[in-house]
Design a protein around this motif. Structure first.
Motif, PDB file in Angstrom:
ATOM      1  N   ASP A   4       0.828  -1.203   0.000  1.00  0.00           N
ATOM      2  CA  ASP A   4       0.000   0.000   0.000  1.00  0.00           C
ATOM      3  C   ASP A   4       0.865   1.256   0.000  1.00  0.00           C
ATOM      4  N   LEU A   5       1.915   1.226   0.792  1.00  0.00           N
ATOM      5  CA  LEU A   5       2.814   2.371   0.859  1.00  0.00           C
ATOM      6  C   LEU A   5       3.518   2.594  -0.474  1.00  0.00           C
ATOM      7  N   ALA A   6       3.958   1.524  -1.104  1.00  0.00           N
ATOM      8  CA  ALA A   6       4.641   1.650  -2.397  1.00  0.00           C
ATOM      9  C   ALA A   6       3.701   2.234  -3.454  1.00  0.00           C
ATOM     10  N   VAL A   7       2.466   1.767  -3.478  1.00  0.00           N
ATOM     11  CA  VAL A   7       1.491   2.295  -4.436  1.00  0.00           C
ATOM     12  C   VAL A   7       1.245   3.774  -4.160  1.00  0.00           C
ATOM     13  N   ALA A   8       1.110   4.130  -2.889  1.00  0.00           N
ATOM     14  CA  ALA A   8       0.865   5.534  -2.548  1.00  0.00           C
ATOM     15  C   ALA A   8       2.030   6.422  -2.963  1.00  0.00           C
ATOM     16  N   VAL A   9       3.244   5.939  -2.797  1.00  0.00           N
ATOM     17  CA  VAL A   9       4.416   6.736  -3.178  1.00  0.00           C
ATOM     18  C   VAL A   9       4.458   6.936  -4.691  1.00  0.00           C
ATOM     19  N   VAL A  10       4.212   5.881  -5.442  1.00  0.00           N
ATOM     20  CA  VAL A  10       4.255   5.989  -6.908  1.00  0.00           C
ATOM     21  C   VAL A  10       3.151   6.916  -7.411  1.00  0.00           C
ATOM     22  N   ILE A  11       1.933   6.715  -6.907  1.00  0.00           N
ATOM     23  CA  ILE A  11       0.816   7.568  -7.332  1.00  0.00           C
ATOM     24  C   ILE A  11       1.063   9.006  -6.874  1.00  0.00           C
ATOM     25  N   GLY A  12       1.572   9.171  -5.668  1.00  0.00           N
ATOM     26  CA  GLY A  12       1.864  10.513  -5.167  1.00  0.00           C
ATOM     27  C   GLY A  12       2.894  11.227  -6.009  1.00  0.00           C
ATOM     28  N   ALA A  13       3.923  10.506  -6.437  1.00  0.00           N
ATOM     29  CA  ALA A  13       4.951  11.123  -7.288  1.00  0.00           C
ATOM     30  C   ALA A  13       4.369  11.519  -8.644  1.00  0.00           C
ATOM     31  N   ALA A  14       3.558  10.646  -9.209  1.00  0.00           N
ATOM     32  CA  ALA A  14       2.942  10.964 -10.499  1.00  0.00           C
ATOM     33  C   ALA A  14       1.982  12.142 -10.355  1.00  0.00           C
ATOM     34  N   PHE A  15       1.212  12.146  -9.276  1.00  0.00           N
ATOM     35  CA  PHE A  15       0.261  13.235  -9.079  1.00  0.00           C
ATOM     36  C   PHE A  15       0.984  14.546  -8.787  1.00  0.00           C
ATOM     37  N   THR A  16       2.131  14.480  -8.130  1.00  0.00           N
ATOM     38  CA  THR A  16       2.909  15.678  -7.856  1.00  0.00           C
ATOM     39  C   THR A  16       3.328  16.363  -9.153  1.00  0.00           C
ATOM     40  N   ALA A  17       3.680  15.583 -10.155  1.00  0.00           N
ATOM     41  CA  ALA A  17       4.043  16.171 -11.446  1.00  0.00           C
ATOM     42  C   ALA A  17       2.851  16.899 -12.060  1.00  0.00           C
ATOM     43  N   VAL A  18       1.664  16.312 -11.944  1.00  0.00           N
ATOM     44  CA  VAL A  18       0.452  16.956 -12.474  1.00  0.00           C
ATOM     45  C   VAL A  18       0.172  18.246 -11.709  1.00  0.00           C
ATOM     46  N   VAL A  19       0.260  18.197 -10.395  1.00  0.00           N
ATOM     47  CA  VAL A  19       0.002  19.390  -9.589  1.00  0.00           C
ATOM     48  C   VAL A  19       1.014  20.478  -9.904  1.00  0.00           C
ATOM     49  N   ASN A  20       2.287  20.120 -10.047  1.00  0.00           N
ATOM     50  CA  ASN A  20       3.304  21.127 -10.384  1.00  0.00           C
ATOM     51  C   ASN A  20       3.018  21.769 -11.731  1.00  0.00           C
ATOM     52  N   ALA A  21       2.542  20.989 -12.694  1.00  0.00           N
ATOM     53  CA  ALA A  21       2.202  21.549 -14.009  1.00  0.00           C
ATOM     54  C   ALA A  21       1.019  22.508 -13.900  1.00  0.00           C
ATOM     55  N   ILE A  22       0.025  22.133 -13.108  1.00  0.00           N
ATOM     56  CA  ILE A  22      -1.142  23.013 -12.926  1.00  0.00           C
ATOM     57  C   ILE A  22      -0.727  24.299 -12.228  1.00  0.00           C
ATOM     58  N   VAL A  23       0.101  24.174 -11.209  1.00  0.00           N
ATOM     59  CA  VAL A  23       0.553  25.368 -10.491  1.00  0.00           C
ATOM     60  C   VAL A  23       1.354  26.268 -11.416  1.00  0.00           C
ATOM     61  N   ALA A  24       2.237  25.683 -12.222  1.00  0.00           N
ATOM     62  CA  ALA A  24       3.063  26.486 -13.120  1.00  0.00           C
ATOM     63  C   ALA A  24       2.239  27.165 -14.207  1.00  0.00           C
ATOM     64  N   SER A  25       1.198  26.504 -14.702  1.00  0.00           N
ATOM     65  CA  SER A  25       0.454  27.070 -15.821  1.00  0.00           C
ATOM     66  C   SER A  25      -0.790  27.861 -15.408  1.00  0.00           C
ATOM     67  N   VAL A  26      -1.278  27.679 -14.182  1.00  0.00           N
ATOM     68  CA  VAL A  26      -2.481  28.399 -13.760  1.00  0.00           C
ATOM     69  C   VAL A  26      -2.192  29.343 -12.589  1.00  0.00           C
ATOM     70  N   VAL A  27      -1.554  28.835 -11.563  1.00  0.00           N
ATOM     71  CA  VAL A  27      -1.357  29.635 -10.353  1.00  0.00           C
ATOM     72  C   VAL A  27      -0.313  30.724 -10.578  1.00  0.00           C
ATOM     73  N   ASN A  28       0.781  30.409 -11.244  1.00  0.00           N
ATOM     74  CA  ASN A  28       1.817  31.419 -11.479  1.00  0.00           C
ATOM     75  C   ASN A  28       1.286  32.632 -12.242  1.00  0.00           C
ATOM     76  N   PRO A  29       0.501  32.453 -13.303  1.00  0.00           N
ATOM     77  CA  PRO A  29      -0.050  33.644 -13.964  1.00  0.00           C
ATOM     78  C   PRO A  29      -0.992  34.446 -13.070  1.00  0.00           C
ATOM     79  N   ILE A  30      -1.730  33.746 -12.192  1.00  0.00           N
ATOM     80  CA  ILE A  30      -2.609  34.475 -11.269  1.00  0.00           C
ATOM     81  C   ILE A  30      -1.774  35.286 -10.288  1.00  0.00           C
ATOM     82  N   ILE A  31      -0.701  34.710  -9.790  1.00  0.00           N
ATOM     83  CA  ILE A  31       0.184  35.442  -8.892  1.00  0.00           C
ATOM     84  C   ILE A  31       0.806  36.635  -9.629  1.00  0.00           C
ATOM     85  N   ALA A  32       1.140  36.445 -10.902  1.00  0.00           N
ATOM     86  CA  ALA A  32       1.747  37.522 -11.693  1.00  0.00           C
ATOM     87  C   ALA A  32       0.782  38.688 -11.900  1.00  0.00           C
ATOM     88  N   LEU A  33      -0.531  38.427 -11.760  1.00  0.00           N
ATOM     89  CA  LEU A  33      -1.494  39.519 -11.859  1.00  0.00           C
ATOM     90  C   LEU A  33      -1.329  40.520 -10.706  1.00  0.00           C
TER      91      LEU A  33
END
Length: 134
Positions: A16-45
């Motif tokens: 269970d821990l191994a699955v959570a780590v792998v999914i968490g790492a993959a999801f972290t990449a998605v979250v970082n992409a969303i933050v870079a493409s959506v949140v950063n421009p909002i902060i730049a406003l």
């Protein structure tokens, strides 16, 4: 030693821990992409980026302006909260629900009767001492 390791691996928590780590790492990449493409421009406003593209508070220092990169801090906090929420609702909450149902099916033994308190024991001893000896 190998037998103990095998029991540890098969127990299920490690998998269970191994699955959570792998999914968490993959999801972290998605979250970082969303933050870079959506949140950063909002902060730049709200904050004007400096010459390097860094968003944050600029303070005049002894040797020139210094920028405190608040953008990186905001990105890290948002990414952490998003990953934590997903891991909780996708892994932790369902696993807790599953464990509760499994425990209910097995019939968890009831707790033993509560032992008398210290005051109750002292009252019983006093009563026994006050009884006339026959």
């Amino acid at each position: 030693m190998i037998k103990g390791f095998k029991e540890f691996i098969v127990r299920g928590n490690v998998i269970d821990l191994a699955v959570a780590v792998v999914i968490g790492a993959a999801f972290t990449a998605v979250v970082n992409a969303i933050v870079a493409s959506v949140v950063n421009p909002i902060i730049a406003l709200f904050w004007k980026p400096d010459e390097d593209g860094t968003i944050g508070f600029t303070v005049q220092g002894l040797w020139g302006p210094v920028t405190f990169p608040i953008q990186d801090l905001i990105n890290a906090v948002i990414a952490f909260l998003a990953v934590a929420i997903v891991v909780y609702f996708v892994f932790v909450a369902p696993m807790n629900h599953f464990k509760e149902r499994a425990a209910a099916k097995q019939g968890v033994p009831e707790e033993p009767e509560a032992l008398p308190s210290e005051a109750e024991l002292l009252v019983q001893i006093r009563d026994l001492l006050q009884k006339p000896q026959s």
